[in-house]
Scaffold this active site. Structure first.
Site, short mmCIF file in Angstrom:
data_model
loop_
_atom_site.label_atom_id
_atom_site.label_comp_id
_atom_site.label_asym_id
_atom_site.label_seq_id
_atom_site.Cartn_x
_atom_site.Cartn_y
_atom_site.Cartn_z
N ASN A 17 47.37 16.40 3.07
CA ASN A 17 46.01 16.13 3.53
C ASN A 17 45.50 14.76 3.13
O ASN A 17 44.59 14.23 3.78
CB ASN A 17 45.06 17.20 3.00
CG ASN A 17 43.62 16.87 3.30
OD1 ASN A 17 43.17 16.95 4.43
ND2 ASN A 17 42.88 16.45 2.27
N TYR A 54 44.23 3.25 11.10
CA TYR A 54 44.11 4.70 10.95
C TYR A 54 44.80 5.42 12.10
O TYR A 54 45.63 6.32 11.88
CB TYR A 54 42.63 5.08 10.90
CG TYR A 54 42.40 6.56 10.68
CD1 TYR A 54 42.58 7.12 9.42
CD2 TYR A 54 42.00 7.39 11.72
CE1 TYR A 54 42.38 8.48 9.20
CE2 TYR A 54 41.80 8.73 11.52
CZ TYR A 54 41.98 9.28 10.26
OH TYR A 54 41.78 10.62 10.06
N SER A 109 48.59 5.02 11.92
CA SER A 109 49.20 5.81 10.85
C SER A 109 49.28 7.28 11.21
O SER A 109 50.28 7.95 10.94
CB SER A 109 48.42 5.63 9.54
OG SER A 109 47.15 6.26 9.60
N LYS A 110 48.24 7.80 11.85
CA LYS A 110 48.23 9.22 12.21
C LYS A 110 49.16 9.50 13.39
O LYS A 110 49.75 10.58 13.48
CB LYS A 110 46.81 9.67 12.52
CG LYS A 110 45.89 9.67 11.30
CD LYS A 110 46.39 10.59 10.20
CE LYS A 110 45.37 10.75 9.08
NZ LYS A 110 45.84 11.68 8.01
#
Length: 247
Positions: free
Chosen positions: A88, A154, A157-158
């Site tokens: 997470n 972001y 990366s995801k």
């Protein structure tokens, strides 16, 4: 649903991570919690213990391989086999492509992508030896569609986390290990609570259900993917975004 199982949760100090830890505790899991703030981790661990779960904490930066190794070793020493890993931990940056310092780009990838890889590599050998395990990566709807509030680092990366999820699912399936991801949309957190009212309304206007999600609702999806309720599900990047992105 998780009685007798041991789960590692990274980024467990607040928001979605805290909600996941509490939901897995309610499900009967033993917990190994990771985050960068030892004091906040202990607060979450104590909340899990109040729910009847065993919980220990290992503070550290997920971007470091030795943190993943320390968490895995602590889990093995205290509880034996690790059944569930929830990746997470994640960070964001709001800089645009031209304004963003390269160090910011690198840091986001180090935490969001490399941290996920480090923790997977720390638990997979033992899962392979046992022929069982479930890994759940917390990704984002930004991995699937761009929007202005998500910086390029972001989303990139995801998106990489989603590919890693599918690749590992295929690679680990012969060993009885399932690997899935949940892709949240806008969720009520400390960060979203700071949004200006006009921006909040703009975001809500893009959500067909007309509301933001809650950390607990994302935790429910993680519980499903972590448990045997999803025993025939692997390689999925499951949307949990109120319909703001559908595929």
């Amino acid at each position: 649903m998780l009685h007798g199982k041991t789960a590692i949760v990274s980024g467990a100090t607040r928001g979605i991570g805290r909600a996941i830890a509490l939901r897995l505790a309610q499900g009967g899991a033993r917990l190994v919690l990771n985050g960068t703030r030892a004091d906040l981790l202990e607060d979450v661990a104590e909340a899990c213990r109040q729910l009847g779960a065993e919980a220990l904490t290992v503070a550290g930066d997920v971007a470091r391989q030795d943190t993943a190794a320390a968490v895995g070793a602590a889990a093995a020493k205290r509880f034996g086999a690790v059944d569930i890993l929830v990746n997470n931990a994640g960070i964001n940056t709001r800089s645009g492509t031209l304004e963003m310092a390269f160090s910011d780009w690198q840091r986001v990838l180090d935490v969001n992508l490399n941290g996920t890889l480090h923790f997977c590599r720390a638990v997979l050998p033992a899962m392979i030896a046992r022929g069982a395990g479930s890994i759940v990566n917390v990704s984002s709807s930004a991995a699937k569609t761009p929007h202005r509030n998500a910086a390029p680092a972001y989303g990139a990366s995801k998106a990489a986390v989603n590919y890693l999820t599918m690749h590992l699912a295929q690679e680990m399936a012969p060993h009885g290990i399932r690997v899935n991801a949940v892709c949240p949309g806008p969720v009520e957190t400390d960060m979203t609570a700071q949004w200006p009212p006009d921006y909040r309304q703009t975001v809500l206007g893009r959500v067909p259900l007309g509301r933001l999600g809650t950390p607990e609702q994302i935790a429910d999806v993680v519980l499903f993917l972590a448990s045997d309720q999803s025993a025939f599900v692997t390689g999925e990047t499951l949307n949990a975004n109120g319909g703001s992105y559908m595929n």
